[in-house]
Design a protein around this motif. Structure first.
Motif, PDB file in Angstrom:
ATOM      1  N   MET A   1       0.820  -1.195   0.000  1.00 50.41           N
ATOM      2  CA  MET A   1       0.000   0.000   0.000  1.00 50.41           C
ATOM      3  C   MET A   1       0.868   1.265   0.000  1.00 50.41           C
ATOM      4  N   ASP A   2       1.973   1.242   0.732  1.00 55.44           N
ATOM      5  CA  ASP A   2       2.838   2.412   0.780  1.00 55.44           C
ATOM      6  C   ASP A   2       3.528   2.666  -0.552  1.00 55.44           C
ATOM      7  N   LYS A   3       3.878   1.605  -1.270  1.00 55.41           N
ATOM      8  CA  LYS A   3       4.515   1.765  -2.584  1.00 55.41           C
ATOM      9  C   LYS A   3       3.580   2.490  -3.553  1.00 55.41           C
ATOM     10  N   ILE A   4       2.308   2.190  -3.451  1.00 56.64           N
ATOM     11  CA  ILE A   4       1.328   2.821  -4.335  1.00 56.64           C
ATOM     12  C   ILE A   4       1.247   4.321  -4.047  1.00 56.64           C
ATOM     13  N   LYS A   5       1.288   4.693  -2.778  1.00 55.74           N
ATOM     14  CA  LYS A   5       1.229   6.116  -2.416  1.00 55.74           C
ATOM     15  C   LYS A   5       2.486   6.855  -2.864  1.00 55.74           C
ATOM     16  N   VAL A   6       3.631   6.186  -2.772  1.00 58.17           N
ATOM     17  CA  VAL A   6       4.874   6.799  -3.249  1.00 58.17           C
ATOM     18  C   VAL A   6       4.801   7.010  -4.766  1.00 58.17           C
ATOM     19  N   LEU A   7       4.319   5.998  -5.483  1.00 54.65           N
ATOM     20  CA  LEU A   7       4.172   6.130  -6.939  1.00 54.65           C
ATOM     21  C   LEU A   7       3.175   7.223  -7.297  1.00 54.65           C
ATOM     22  N   LEU A   8       2.121   7.344  -6.523  1.00 53.48           N
ATOM     23  CA  LEU A   8       1.136   8.406  -6.757  1.00 53.48           C
ATOM     24  C   LEU A   8       1.783   9.776  -6.575  1.00 53.48           C
ATOM     25  N   GLY A   9       2.593   9.917  -5.544  1.00 52.54           N
ATOM     26  CA  GLY A   9       3.303  11.174  -5.312  1.00 52.54           C
ATOM     27  C   GLY A   9       4.258  11.499  -6.442  1.00 52.54           C
ATOM     28  N   ILE A  10       4.998  10.498  -6.898  1.00 52.02           N
ATOM     29  CA  ILE A  10       5.931  10.699  -8.013  1.00 52.02           C
ATOM     30  C   ILE A  10       5.163  11.098  -9.277  1.00 52.02           C
ATOM     31  N   GLY A  11       4.032  10.450  -9.515  1.00 57.25           N
ATOM     32  CA  GLY A  11       3.216  10.779 -10.686  1.00 57.25           C
ATOM     33  C   GLY A  11       2.694  12.199 -10.648  1.00 57.25           C
ATOM     34  N   ILE A  12       2.232  12.631  -9.484  1.00 61.34           N
ATOM     35  CA  ILE A  12       1.698  13.997  -9.362  1.00 61.34           C
ATOM     36  C   ILE A  12       2.807  15.028  -9.528  1.00 61.34           C
ATOM     37  N   ILE A  13       3.963  14.768  -8.934  1.00 68.76           N
ATOM     38  CA  ILE A  13       5.101  15.691  -9.086  1.00 68.76           C
ATOM     39  C   ILE A  13       5.531  15.766 -10.544  1.00 68.76           C
ATOM     40  N   SER A  14       5.561  14.622 -11.236  1.00 70.75           N
ATOM     41  CA  SER A  14       5.915  14.618 -12.660  1.00 70.75           C
ATOM     42  C   SER A  14       4.911  15.403 -13.489  1.00 70.75           C
ATOM     43  N   LEU A  15       3.644  15.276 -13.157  1.00 71.19           N
ATOM     44  CA  LEU A  15       2.607  16.041 -13.864  1.00 71.19           C
ATOM     45  C   LEU A  15       2.788  17.544 -13.656  1.00 71.19           C
ATOM     46  N   ILE A  16       3.102  17.941 -12.437  1.00 68.21           N
ATOM     47  CA  ILE A  16       3.276  19.370 -12.142  1.00 68.21           C
ATOM     48  C   ILE A  16       4.485  19.932 -12.894  1.00 68.21           C
ATOM     49  N   ILE A  17       5.609  19.230 -12.820  1.00 69.36           N
ATOM     50  CA  ILE A  17       6.823  19.705 -13.502  1.00 69.36           C
ATOM     51  C   ILE A  17       6.627  19.702 -15.011  1.00 69.36           C
ATOM     52  N   GLY A  18       6.039  18.627 -15.543  1.00 65.75           N
ATOM     53  CA  GLY A  18       5.787  18.545 -16.980  1.00 65.75           C
ATOM     54  C   GLY A  18       4.840  19.628 -17.472  1.00 65.75           C
ATOM     55  N   GLY A  19       3.804  19.894 -16.697  1.00 64.43           N
ATOM     56  CA  GLY A  19       2.872  20.954 -17.057  1.00 64.43           C
ATOM     57  C   GLY A  19       3.538  22.318 -17.037  1.00 64.43           C
ATOM     58  N   PHE A  20       4.379  22.543 -16.043  1.00 64.57           N
ATOM     59  CA  PHE A  20       5.093  23.818 -15.971  1.00 64.57           C
ATOM     60  C   PHE A  20       6.018  23.990 -17.173  1.00 64.57           C
ATOM     61  N   LEU A  21       6.778  22.948 -17.517  1.00 66.88           N
ATOM     62  CA  LEU A  21       7.707  23.044 -18.646  1.00 66.88           C
ATOM     63  C   LEU A  21       6.981  23.204 -19.978  1.00 66.88           C
ATOM     64  N   THR A  22       5.867  22.537 -20.125  1.00 66.22           N
ATOM     65  CA  THR A  22       5.143  22.560 -21.392  1.00 66.22           C
ATOM     66  C   THR A  22       4.328  23.836 -21.584  1.00 66.22           C
ATOM     67  N   PHE A  23       3.591  24.225 -20.570  1.00 71.15           N
ATOM     68  CA  PHE A  23       2.633  25.315 -20.746  1.00 71.15           C
ATOM     69  C   PHE A  23       3.146  26.675 -20.295  1.00 71.15           C
ATOM     70  N   ASN A  24       4.308  26.712 -19.668  1.00 71.56           N
ATOM     71  CA  ASN A  24       4.830  27.987 -19.186  1.00 71.56           C
ATOM     72  C   ASN A  24       5.963  28.506 -20.076  1.00 71.56           C
ATOM     73  N   SER A  25       6.102  27.954 -21.262  1.00 77.14           N
ATOM     74  CA  SER A  25       7.168  28.425 -22.142  1.00 77.14           C
ATOM     75  C   SER A  25       6.737  29.746 -22.786  1.00 77.14           C
ATOM     76  N   LYS A  26       7.706  30.631 -22.933  1.00 74.73           N
ATOM     77  CA  LYS A  26       7.378  31.935 -23.504  1.00 74.73           C
ATOM     78  C   LYS A  26       7.260  31.845 -25.020  1.00 74.73           C
ATOM     79  N   ASN A  27       6.733  32.872 -25.605  1.00 72.69           N
ATOM     80  CA  ASN A  27       6.508  32.907 -27.049  1.00 72.69           C
ATOM     81  C   ASN A  27       7.841  33.133 -27.776  1.00 72.69           C
ATOM     82  N   ARG A  28       8.337  32.105 -28.421  1.00 77.02           N
ATOM     83  CA  ARG A  28       9.621  32.203 -29.123  1.00 77.02           C
ATOM     84  C   ARG A  28       9.488  32.910 -30.469  1.00 77.02           C
ATOM     85  N   SER A  29       8.283  33.006 -30.997  1.00 81.53           N
ATOM     86  CA  SER A  29       8.090  33.663 -32.293  1.00 81.53           C
ATOM     87  C   SER A  29       8.452  35.137 -32.221  1.00 81.53           C
ATOM     88  N   GLN A  30       8.077  35.770 -31.126  1.00 80.24           N
ATOM     89  CA  GLN A  30       8.419  37.183 -30.967  1.00 80.24           C
ATOM     90  C   GLN A  30       9.936  37.363 -30.844  1.00 80.24           C
TER      91      GLN A  30
END
Length: 86
Positions: A1-30
């Protein structure tokens, strides 16, 4: 049960970091337009624009990979947690 919670935490942290890197990039066209307008010759402008675009591709690639990894790990962890509660 504890392994599942650790994996859940890792998954959520990965989602947060991935979302920040993907959606917070500035406009390179300008930036590319500014480089082109201020360059002294075409070759210099092409090199600087290429460098600018490569950094954007790398950031988006890492962000999307983390989003996919985090989404998969989070989904599997949540399914296993819900299954174990029944």
């Amino acid at each position: 049960m504890d392994k599942i919670k650790v994996l859940l935490g890792i998954g959520i942290i990965s989602l947060i970091i991935g979302g920040f890197l993907t959606f917070n990039s500035k406009n390179r066209s300008q930036d590319n337009l500014d480089i082109a307008l201020n360059a002294t010759n075409a070759e210099e402008a092409a090199k600087l624009i290429s460098k600018n675009n490569r950094s954007e591709v790398g950031q988006n690639t890492i962000g999307m990979a983390l989003l996919g990894f985090g989404g998969g790990i989070t989904a599997v962890s949540l399914i296993r947690l819900l299954k174990n509660k029944k």
